[in-house]
Scaffold this active site. Sequence first.
Site, PDB file in Angstrom:
ATOM      1  N   CYS A 146       0.820  -1.221   0.000  1.00 17.25           N
ATOM      2  CA  CYS A 146       0.000   0.000   0.000  1.00 17.25           C
ATOM      3  C   CYS A 146       0.850   1.265   0.000  1.00 17.25           C
ATOM      4  O   CYS A 146       0.325   2.383  -0.126  1.00 17.25           O
ATOM      5  CB  CYS A 146      -0.928  -0.004   1.202  1.00 17.25           C
ATOM      6  SG  CYS A 146      -0.049  -0.225   2.774  1.00 17.25           S
ATOM      7  N   HIS A 148       2.307   2.765   2.451  1.00 20.09           N
ATOM      8  CA  HIS A 148       2.266   3.578   3.686  1.00 20.09           C
ATOM      9  C   HIS A 148       3.557   3.356   4.463  1.00 20.09           C
ATOM     10  O   HIS A 148       3.823   2.248   4.922  1.00 20.09           O
ATOM     11  CB  HIS A 148       1.055   3.198   4.539  1.00 20.09           C
ATOM     12  CG  HIS A 148      -0.252   3.507   3.883  1.00 20.09           C
ATOM     13  ND1 HIS A 148      -1.273   2.599   3.744  1.00 20.09           N
ATOM     14  CD2 HIS A 148      -0.702   4.662   3.317  1.00 20.09           C
ATOM     15  CE1 HIS A 148      -2.310   3.159   3.135  1.00 20.09           C
ATOM     16  NE2 HIS A 148      -1.976   4.420   2.860  1.00 20.09           N
ATOM     17  N   CYS A 247     -15.859 -35.470  17.329  1.00 20.52           N
ATOM     18  CA  CYS A 247     -16.357 -35.342  15.959  1.00 20.52           C
ATOM     19  C   CYS A 247     -15.334 -34.567  15.135  1.00 20.52           C
ATOM     20  O   CYS A 247     -14.933 -33.467  15.523  1.00 20.52           O
ATOM     21  CB  CYS A 247     -17.703 -34.626  15.959  1.00 20.52           C
ATOM     22  SG  CYS A 247     -18.287 -34.124  14.314  1.00 20.52           S
ATOM     23  N   CYS A 260     -23.952 -31.905  13.485  1.00 20.54           N
ATOM     24  CA  CYS A 260     -23.236 -30.893  14.269  1.00 20.54           C
ATOM     25  C   CYS A 260     -24.118 -29.708  14.656  1.00 20.54           C
ATOM     26  O   CYS A 260     -24.092 -29.249  15.805  1.00 20.54           O
ATOM     27  CB  CYS A 260     -22.015 -30.399  13.493  1.00 20.54           C
ATOM     28  SG  CYS A 260     -20.838 -31.708  13.070  1.00 20.54           S
ATOM     29  N   CYS A 300     -29.309 -50.139  34.219  1.00 22.45           N
ATOM     30  CA  CYS A 300     -30.429 -50.812  33.563  1.00 22.45           C
ATOM     31  C   CYS A 300     -31.748 -50.143  33.916  1.00 22.45           C
ATOM     32  O   CYS A 300     -31.992 -49.778  35.073  1.00 22.45           O
ATOM     33  CB  CYS A 300     -30.444 -52.274  33.985  1.00 22.45           C
ATOM     34  SG  CYS A 300     -31.740 -53.237  33.191  1.00 22.45           S
ATOM     35  N   CYS A 313     -40.622 -50.577  34.153  1.00 23.06           N
ATOM     36  CA  CYS A 313     -39.663 -49.740  33.410  1.00 23.06           C
ATOM     37  C   CYS A 313     -39.468 -48.414  34.129  1.00 23.06           C
ATOM     38  O   CYS A 313     -40.443 -47.744  34.482  1.00 23.06           O
ATOM     39  CB  CYS A 313     -40.181 -49.485  31.986  1.00 23.06           C
ATOM     40  SG  CYS A 313     -39.187 -48.295  31.059  1.00 23.06           S
ATOM     41  N   HIS A 323     -43.584 -55.326  28.395  1.00 22.31           N
ATOM     42  CA  HIS A 323     -42.816 -54.211  27.839  1.00 22.31           C
ATOM     43  C   HIS A 323     -42.254 -54.500  26.466  1.00 22.31           C
ATOM     44  O   HIS A 323     -42.016 -53.589  25.673  1.00 22.31           O
ATOM     45  CB  HIS A 323     -41.670 -53.822  28.779  1.00 22.31           C
ATOM     46  CG  HIS A 323     -41.382 -52.353  28.777  1.00 22.31           C
ATOM     47  ND1 HIS A 323     -40.392 -51.795  28.040  1.00 22.31           N
ATOM     48  CD2 HIS A 323     -41.991 -51.335  29.417  1.00 22.31           C
ATOM     49  CE1 HIS A 323     -40.385 -50.490  28.235  1.00 22.31           C
ATOM     50  NE2 HIS A 323     -41.346 -50.186  29.064  1.00 22.31           N
ATOM     51  N   CYS A 330     -42.918 -46.451  24.772  1.00 22.29           N
ATOM     52  CA  CYS A 330     -42.114 -45.863  25.846  1.00 22.29           C
ATOM     53  C   CYS A 330     -41.120 -44.843  25.315  1.00 22.29           C
ATOM     54  O   CYS A 330     -40.969 -43.771  25.865  1.00 22.29           O
ATOM     55  CB  CYS A 330     -41.367 -46.962  26.597  1.00 22.29           C
ATOM     56  SG  CYS A 330     -40.215 -46.347  27.833  1.00 22.29           S
TER      57      CYS A 330
END
Length: 488
Positions: A146, A148, A247, A260, A300, A313, A323, A330
């Site tokens: 430039c 300067h 990731c 993401c 569990c 559950c 279940h 559920c």
Amino acid sequence: MEEPINRSQGGESDMECSDNECYEEYYYDLNDDSDIEQVDPSKKDPEHFEYKCLLEEQVERLLNETVERLSNMLDITPSLAKVLLHSHSWNNNEIVTKYRENPTNLLVTSRIEPAVSSTITHNARYIHCPVCVTPQSLDKFYSLSCSHMFCKDCWTTHFEVQITQGISTTISCMARDCVVLAPEDFVLKHLTRPNMREKYQQFTFQDYVKSHPELRFCPGPNCSIVIHSKEMKAKRATCSQCKSIFCFRCGMNYHAPTDCLVIKKWLTKCADDSETANYISAHTKDCPKCHICIEKNGGCNHMQCYNCKHDFCWMCLGDWKSHGSEYYECSRYRENPNIAHESVHAQNVLFQAREALKKYLHYYERWENHSKSLKLEEQTLEKLRSRINQKVMSGLGTWIDWQYLFSAAGLLAKCRYTLQYTYPFAYYMDPGPRKELFEYQQAQLEAEIENLSWKIERAETTDRGDLENQMDIAEKRRTTLLKDFLDV
């Protein structure tokens, strides 16, 4: 003299690894499949990802090769080649194409040349520096493209102040409103203190890596490894040095099948609403049969009341015996059919807000529950390790004989980790057939994970063949879900 990208010293060691070769932490311990017929891992495993773990000197060599190639192609200095590469995400082809079409425009937009050319001539032997206003001989002044002019001491001070603030590749001319960048060779010429030169090169190296789409710093604490991959995807990368799993695309904790942008939205929402969610979601629940208070102390979700022995559950409080057929209900969030009617006709804002919070808490509670289950199951593994150690010391088999239990625990953590990240995915999905398919597969995976967790917690009384069969079923459920919904 042009200085290459080089900040580190010492011998180079080969730290390249592929996704199947890097050692993995507890969440991703896999069984040895050396005796299994090898097939294309990209087809077998939806999470397969080719990458390399590089040392700093290897990254510097890779970057310098790119710089040298562009420098030779355009016949420009390496410093200017670095400016161009940094501003164009290290895309050599794009830079060459733009240069051939309009070289002036490329140099201006890359802040190498000023938008308006100006040539300032000085006939006097001594001139005043615009910054320090000190008259000095013309040979003490320097300028960028430039024109300067500033004295050497002011340039040095300017660069040191900028570097102290952590700025390196974006240091520009000191003139007001001038955006021309100072190339690396110009900056280094004015830095006399070794610590400043070292700090500048450290910052430029970090900037170059961050701007390179094929490179990603390992997010592990105090880890200097850089991951390199030509696949710019949201896939799981594991550092060969600190074993961090993350990731590749965003650098956050691995979050398949959620992409993401969605996981960032979800984590932000959780941070904003966590106090409300924690207040509403209690850590204890009443037995649905005898109503005695029960605290969850294992991973569990198949609970058995210690008072009345009722099996239920933890998540939906439904009878566990039925279940298997109802598990789909559920894990799936059921939209209130009156929402549309209320919003259109009654315009009940409070009702909509309450339903929105109810929906969020449904997914948040399950997200948080699986996170806690992972921690509790780590404790279960430690207890199991201690008991097996006692058995081995008592002559009841060897460590190899009991190794299948640790493989089962590793697979359970791997499956539950994936299941945890299915909830933000489902929360942001639009209603429709695809969401119904996802929730069906999610429910199938959750059912098999709970069965596996139940068997591992009772490992010493569980038949080995039965446990290994359950492991196979759970992993197939996980892989099927990822193949259908992992965004690759």
